[in-house]
Motif scaffolding. Structure first.
Motif, PDB file in Angstrom:
ATOM      1  N   GLN A   1      40.156  39.398  53.919  1.00 30.72           N
ATOM      2  CA  GLN A   1      41.193  40.377  54.200  1.00 30.72           C
ATOM      3  C   GLN A   1      41.989  40.660  52.923  1.00 30.72           C
ATOM      4  O   GLN A   1      41.994  39.858  52.001  1.00 30.72           O
ATOM      5  N   ASN A   2      42.676  41.808  52.918  1.00 32.02           N
ATOM      6  CA  ASN A   2      43.548  42.193  51.789  1.00 32.02           C
ATOM      7  C   ASN A   2      42.832  42.111  50.444  1.00 32.02           C
ATOM      8  O   ASN A   2      43.384  41.612  49.458  1.00 32.02           O
ATOM      9  N   VAL A   3      41.602  42.586  50.395  1.00 29.75           N
ATOM     10  CA  VAL A   3      40.792  42.516  49.175  1.00 29.75           C
ATOM     11  C   VAL A   3      41.308  43.537  48.159  1.00 29.75           C
ATOM     12  O   VAL A   3      41.406  44.726  48.456  1.00 29.75           O
TER      13      VAL A   3
ATOM     14  N   THR B   1      41.389  39.570  44.321  1.00 32.10           N
ATOM     15  CA  THR B   1      42.229  38.663  45.085  1.00 32.10           C
ATOM     16  C   THR B   1      42.044  39.066  46.545  1.00 32.10           C
ATOM     17  O   THR B   1      41.748  40.226  46.847  1.00 32.10           O
ATOM     18  N   ALA B   2      42.191  38.097  47.432  1.00 30.11           N
ATOM     19  CA  ALA B   2      42.001  38.363  48.856  1.00 30.11           C
ATOM     20  C   ALA B   2      42.665  37.250  49.643  1.00 30.11           C
ATOM     21  O   ALA B   2      43.209  36.294  49.065  1.00 30.11           O
TER      22      ALA B   2
ATOM     23  N   ASP C   1      45.309  32.423  50.423  1.00 29.17           N
ATOM     24  CA  ASP C   1      44.929  33.186  49.233  1.00 29.17           C
ATOM     25  C   ASP C   1      43.571  32.729  48.711  1.00 29.17           C
ATOM     26  O   ASP C   1      43.235  31.539  48.741  1.00 29.17           O
ATOM     27  N   ARG C   2      42.809  33.705  48.198  1.00 28.20           N
ATOM     28  CA  ARG C   2      41.503  33.433  47.596  1.00 28.20           C
ATOM     29  C   ARG C   2      41.371  34.208  46.296  1.00 28.20           C
ATOM     30  O   ARG C   2      41.876  35.317  46.158  1.00 28.20           O
ATOM     31  N   ALA C   3      40.689  33.599  45.338  1.00 27.51           N
ATOM     32  CA  ALA C   3      40.288  34.252  44.096  1.00 27.51           C
ATOM     33  C   ALA C   3      38.780  34.452  44.189  1.00 27.51           C
ATOM     34  O   ALA C   3      38.039  33.508  44.482  1.00 27.51           O
ATOM     35  N   LEU C   4      38.351  35.681  43.988  1.00 25.55           N
ATOM     36  CA  LEU C   4      36.934  36.025  44.132  1.00 25.55           C
ATOM     37  C   LEU C   4      36.446  36.707  42.859  1.00 25.55           C
ATOM     38  O   LEU C   4      37.234  37.285  42.113  1.00 25.55           O
TER      39      LEU C   4
ATOM     40  N   ALA D   1      30.461  43.994  47.255  1.00 26.76           N
ATOM     41  CA  ALA D   1      31.858  44.186  47.674  1.00 26.76           C
ATOM     42  C   ALA D   1      31.945  44.618  49.145  1.00 26.76           C
ATOM     43  O   ALA D   1      32.893  44.244  49.847  1.00 26.76           O
ATOM     44  N   LYS D   2      30.973  45.377  49.613  1.00 21.49           N
ATOM     45  CA  LYS D   2      30.968  45.790  51.031  1.00 21.49           C
ATOM     46  C   LYS D   2      30.897  44.570  51.945  1.00 21.49           C
ATOM     47  O   LYS D   2      31.543  44.526  52.985  1.00 21.49           O
ATOM     48  N   GLU D   3      30.120  43.574  51.539  1.00 19.86           N
ATOM     49  CA  GLU D   3      30.017  42.337  52.330  1.00 19.86           C
ATOM     50  C   GLU D   3      31.304  41.517  52.211  1.00 19.86           C
ATOM     51  O   GLU D   3      31.738  40.894  53.168  1.00 19.86           O
TER      52      GLU D   3
END
Length: 173
Positions: free
Chosen positions: A89-91, A113-114, A120-123, A81-83
């Protein structure tokens, strides 16, 4: 003619299951701890950097599997998660979820979400140890639409992970 059809059916029965399963990789390359299988419509390889990089052919959706220095699943997620925080952004994380597959491997998953450059991204980060000692993370990233489309593929990839080493704590449950 009938015997040719029977012969063809028998040949397909033996060869199609191997074709349908796709590509199986042993990882890490130098001292394999587990295998993971990808469907035929995924491109998967162990990179020169020592990670598994995989994606459905022709998409921007991707997963990576790599070793972490953490000694437990929670720390493996935090390390990864640090990486993620450096790259996106907006994690925003969800609550972590634990599960175990039929292959006996325990997992801890945390979805996020980020945004990436305004999109928008789903992680997801999925942490696991095939031997109870060495930990790995699977990191998945894509658009929310791609995530919906490929989530079941990733579930099958995770379910395919099989330890190559015997673990002393396999019978603890």
């Amino acid at each position: 003619m009938k015997s040719k059809i029977i012969a063809l059916c028998l040949a397909l029965a033996f060869f199609l299951p191997g074709i349908a399963h796709g590509k199986t990789l042993k990882f890490p390359k130098d001292n394999p701890q587990f295998t993971v299988t990808f469907a035929n419509d995924w491109k998967a390889e162990v990179t020169s950097g020592g990670i598994i990089s995989a994606q459905p052919k022709g998409t921007g959706y991707a997963i990576s599997i790599f070793p972490v220095t953490a000694t437990n699943a929670k720390d493996a997620i935090e390390e990864t998660a640090k990486e993620v925080d450096k790259r996106f952004q907006n994690v925003k994380p969800s609550e972590p979820v634990e599960f175990k597959t039929a292959n006996g491997i325990k997992y801890l998953e945390r979805d996020y979400t980020a945004t990436d450059k305004g999109s928008d991204r789903a992680l997801a980060i999925v942490a696991f140890s095939p031997d109870g000692k060495n930990y790995y993370a699977l990191f998945q990233a894509g658009t929310p639409e791609a995530d919906k489309k490929y989530t079941q593929d990733v579930v099958e990839i995770v379910k395919s992970i099989k330890s190559l080493k015997a673990s002393s704590d396999d019978d603890d449950d």
